[in-house]
Design an enzyme around this catalytic site. Structure first.
Site, mmCIF file in Angstrom:
data_model
loop_
_atom_site.group_PDB
_atom_site.id
_atom_site.type_symbol
_atom_site.label_atom_id
_atom_site.label_comp_id
_atom_site.label_asym_id
_atom_site.label_seq_id
_atom_site.Cartn_x
_atom_site.Cartn_y
_atom_site.Cartn_z
ATOM 1 N N ASP A 174 1.375 -2.089 6.016
ATOM 2 C CA ASP A 174 0.676 -3.148 6.753
ATOM 3 C C ASP A 174 -0.058 -2.572 7.969
ATOM 4 O O ASP A 174 0.015 -1.380 8.254
ATOM 5 C CB ASP A 174 1.625 -4.284 7.140
ATOM 6 N N TYR A 199 -20.211 -4.822 10.265
ATOM 7 C CA TYR A 199 -19.271 -4.819 9.133
ATOM 8 C C TYR A 199 -19.860 -4.017 7.966
ATOM 9 O O TYR A 199 -19.224 -3.110 7.431
ATOM 10 C CB TYR A 199 -18.977 -6.261 8.711
ATOM 11 N N LYS A 205 -18.547 -0.382 6.578
ATOM 12 C CA LYS A 205 -18.041 -0.329 5.194
ATOM 13 C C LYS A 205 -18.833 0.727 4.408
ATOM 14 O O LYS A 205 -18.269 1.448 3.572
ATOM 15 C CB LYS A 205 -18.163 -1.695 4.504
ATOM 16 N N ALA A 239 -9.285 -3.659 5.620
ATOM 17 C CA ALA A 239 -10.640 -3.738 6.175
ATOM 18 C C ALA A 239 -10.632 -4.602 7.410
ATOM 19 O O ALA A 239 -9.817 -5.528 7.519
ATOM 20 C CB ALA A 239 -11.607 -4.337 5.151
ATOM 21 N N THR A 264 -18.045 -3.683 -0.357
ATOM 22 C CA THR A 264 -18.644 -5.018 -0.252
ATOM 23 C C THR A 264 -20.129 -5.065 -0.616
ATOM 24 O O THR A 264 -20.843 -4.062 -0.461
ATOM 25 C CB THR A 264 -18.463 -5.522 1.202
ATOM 26 N N TRP A 272 -17.789 -12.167 -1.912
ATOM 27 C CA TRP A 272 -17.344 -13.549 -1.683
ATOM 28 C C TRP A 272 -15.963 -13.808 -2.316
ATOM 29 O O TRP A 272 -15.795 -14.720 -3.129
ATOM 30 C CB TRP A 272 -18.381 -14.525 -2.248
ATOM 31 N N GLY A 326 -2.854 -9.018 3.140
ATOM 32 C CA GLY A 326 -4.226 -9.522 3.013
ATOM 33 C C GLY A 326 -4.395 -10.324 1.728
ATOM 34 O O GLY A 326 -3.495 -10.399 0.885
ATOM 35 N N GLN A 327 -5.574 -10.929 1.595
ATOM 36 C CA GLN A 327 -5.879 -11.752 0.431
ATOM 37 C C GLN A 327 -5.692 -10.932 -0.865
ATOM 38 O O GLN A 327 -5.024 -11.362 -1.802
ATOM 39 C CB GLN A 327 -7.332 -12.235 0.547
HETATM 40 N N1 LIG Z 1 -13.007 -11.346 1.750
HETATM 41 C C1 LIG Z 1 -14.201 -11.201 1.199
HETATM 42 O O1 LIG Z 1 -14.949 -12.177 1.016
HETATM 43 C C2 LIG Z 1 -14.668 -9.839 0.757
HETATM 44 C C3 LIG Z 1 -15.935 -9.710 0.174
HETATM 45 C C4 LIG Z 1 -16.347 -8.441 -0.251
HETATM 46 C C5 LIG Z 1 -15.527 -7.345 -0.085
HETATM 47 N N2 LIG Z 1 -14.314 -7.506 0.502
HETATM 48 C C6 LIG Z 1 -13.464 -6.321 0.662
HETATM 49 O O2 LIG Z 1 -12.284 -6.538 -0.091
HETATM 50 C C7 LIG Z 1 -11.183 -5.880 0.544
HETATM 51 C C8 LIG Z 1 -10.021 -6.841 0.670
HETATM 52 O O3 LIG Z 1 -10.429 -7.954 1.451
HETATM 53 P P1 LIG Z 1 -9.444 -9.176 1.774
HETATM 54 O O4 LIG Z 1 -10.230 -10.419 1.618
HETATM 55 O O5 LIG Z 1 -8.156 -8.983 1.057
HETATM 56 O O6 LIG Z 1 -9.220 -8.928 3.317
HETATM 57 P P2 LIG Z 1 -8.122 -9.589 4.295
HETATM 58 O O7 LIG Z 1 -7.435 -10.719 3.665
HETATM 59 O O8 LIG Z 1 -8.842 -9.789 5.599
HETATM 60 O O9 LIG Z 1 -7.075 -8.404 4.456
HETATM 61 C C9 LIG Z 1 -7.451 -7.251 5.135
HETATM 62 C C10 LIG Z 1 -6.375 -6.190 5.027
HETATM 63 O O10 LIG Z 1 -6.715 -5.204 5.998
HETATM 64 C C11 LIG Z 1 -5.674 -5.080 6.937
HETATM 65 N N3 LIG Z 1 -6.252 -5.176 8.282
HETATM 66 C C12 LIG Z 1 -6.986 -6.159 8.789
HETATM 67 N N4 LIG Z 1 -7.298 -5.927 10.071
HETATM 68 C C13 LIG Z 1 -6.719 -4.774 10.377
HETATM 69 C C14 LIG Z 1 -6.649 -4.016 11.544
HETATM 70 N N5 LIG Z 1 -7.245 -4.387 12.682
HETATM 71 N N6 LIG Z 1 -5.972 -2.876 11.500
HETATM 72 C C15 LIG Z 1 -5.387 -2.484 10.364
HETATM 73 N N7 LIG Z 1 -5.413 -3.171 9.214
HETATM 74 C C16 LIG Z 1 -6.062 -4.309 9.223
HETATM 75 C C17 LIG Z 1 -4.719 -6.245 6.756
HETATM 76 O O11 LIG Z 1 -3.425 -5.757 7.033
HETATM 77 P P3 LIG Z 1 -2.070 -6.650 6.886
HETATM 78 O O12 LIG Z 1 -1.612 -6.413 5.490
HETATM 79 O O13 LIG Z 1 -1.138 -6.136 7.890
HETATM 80 O O14 LIG Z 1 -2.478 -8.076 7.131
HETATM 81 C C18 LIG Z 1 -4.962 -6.680 5.323
HETATM 82 O O15 LIG Z 1 -4.073 -6.083 4.422
HETATM 83 C C19 LIG Z 1 -11.730 -5.320 1.852
HETATM 84 O O16 LIG Z 1 -12.061 -3.972 1.676
HETATM 85 C C20 LIG Z 1 -12.998 -6.101 2.087
HETATM 86 O O17 LIG Z 1 -13.937 -5.374 2.841
HETATM 87 C C21 LIG Z 1 -13.863 -8.722 0.916
#
Ligand SMILES: NC(=O)c1ccc[n+]([C@@H]2O[C@H](COP(=O)([O-])OP(=O)(O)OC[C@H]3O[C@@H](n4cnc5c(N)ncnc54)[C@H](OP(=O)(O)O)[C@@H]3O)[C@@H](O)[C@H]2O)c1
Length: 302
Positions: free
Chosen positions: A30, A124, A128, A59, A100, A148, A10-11
């Site tokens: 993963d 979502y 969360k 997530a 979040t 964000w 993930g990101q």
């Molecule tokens: N992105 C945003 O803008 C944002 C904003 C506020 C809070 N957050 C929070 O920050 C955290 C990290 O976000 P991110 O942007 O890094 O998210 P991301 O890039 O979407 O990565 C999500 C992670 O969750 C795993 N995942 C996704 N779908 C899944 C599924 N169906 N089953 C099992 N695992 C799954 C992925 O596994 P793999 O490693 O296998 O890909 C990945 O490691 C999360 O808790 C998110 O809620 C994000």
């Protein structure tokens, strides 16, 4: 330290995996190990790894799609944290869990404090929030709420805009939803601060919920203008010019999930307790675009 990192590609998890592996032994898990039907195998994996800490970055993050795939969102955002919280508690180890700004409804017009009432508007946000509540069952928890998120390598508004800048002549962007763009580098820095505290100053009172976001606030329209202005200042030619970005209201932009109109997070608690600074969002955007152009340039050379 032995760290079990939930999420690998993930990101956030990909950067965390790289950075934390310099100093610690990291086992990154993963998505293929994360579905609840494989929970026994995940539990075995955790028992074999014998972690000192669990960090949950996983997530179901597709905010609109979560309105359709409710069960999957509930499984990943609520039930997985429930299992990880109870597992970490039974092992007597801390858990760091990422949450979040979308747990808030956006009706406040000043930055949200950690204790403010949650009232998520979307599946979502609701799942969360439930995940957070489960994680609090382990007294040794850190819940980091962020907003964000962006980086130079994973899908986000920033990367979408960088792409659209070269593809579109004109575009409509929402100008009445406010938040604080936050670089993954900032969040990784905060997690490293927590790790340092856990390693060197074992003060239990630092457990709890924290807001970690870059300083300042913006809306999606001003954010897009900032991105285009940075490209222009770097001499990068784009099809899309700033005067062709049209500000619109969120009511004129259909999205399946409801988002808070205002979700800026107050970060004083984190800054005070960790004696730490957070960077301004616009400077982080500049740094990230520069990083992304260098990456692009290097890949063309190779
Ligand atoms: N992105 C945003 O803008 C944002 C904003 C506020 C809070 N957050 C929070 O920050 C955290 C990290 O976000 P991110 O942007 O890094 O998210 P991301 O890039 O979407 O990565 C999500 C992670 O969750 C795993 N995942 C996704 N779908 C899944 C599924 N169906 N089953 C099992 N695992 C799954 C992925 O596994 P793999 O490693 O296998 O890909 C990945 O490691 C999360 O808790 C998110 O809620 C994000």
């Amino acid at each position: 330290m032995i760290i079990l990192l939930i999420g690998k590609n993930g990101q956030l998890s990909s950067v965390l995996n790289k950075e934390l592996s310099i100093m610690h032994k990291v086992f990154a898990v993963d998505r293929y190990r994360l579905c609840l039907s494989k929970i026994t195998s995940l539990e075995k994996f955790i028992d074999q790894a014998k972690p000192d800490l669990i960090i949950n970055t996983a997530a179901y993050n597709q905010v609109d799609q979560a309105e359709i795939e409710k069960d999957l969102a509930f499984e990943i955002n609520a039930l997985l944290p429930k299992f990880l919280s109870s597992k970490s508690q039974s092992l007597g180890i801390p858990i760091i869990h990422i949450s979040t700004n979308y747990i808030f409804d956006g009706s406040k017009n000043s930055p949200y404090e950690e204790e403010d009432q949650a009232n998520p508007l979307s599946v979502y946000g609701k799942t969360k929030w439930l995940g957070e509540e489960f994680v609090r069952n382990n007294p040794k928890h850190f819940i980091l709420r962020t907003s964000w998120l962006f980086s130079s390598h994973s899908p986000s508004f920033l990367l979408t805009m960088l792409k659209l800048a070269h593809e579109k002549h004109t575009i409509n962007i929402v100008s009445d939803q406010w938040g604080s763009p936050t670089s993954t580098k900032t969040l990784v820095g905060a997690i490293q601060e927590i790790l340092n505290r856990l390693l060197y100053k074992k003060s239990p009172e630092i457990y709890g919920t924290y807001h970690v976001a870059c300083n300042g606030k913006t809306n999606w329209y001003d954010y897009s203008i900032k991105i285009l202005s940075v490209l222009e200042s770097m001499g990068i030619k784009t099809l899309l010019k700033t005067d062709q970005v049209i500000p619109i209201s969120h009511v004129d932009y259909y999205q399946k999930a409801c988002r808070p109109n205002y979700s800026v997070l107050a970060t004083m608690k984190y800054k005070n307790i960790f004696q730490s600074k957070l960077p301004d969002w616009d400077l982080e955007v500049e740094r990230t675009i520069l990083e992304s152009s260098i990456r692009c340039f290097n890949s063309k050379l190779n």
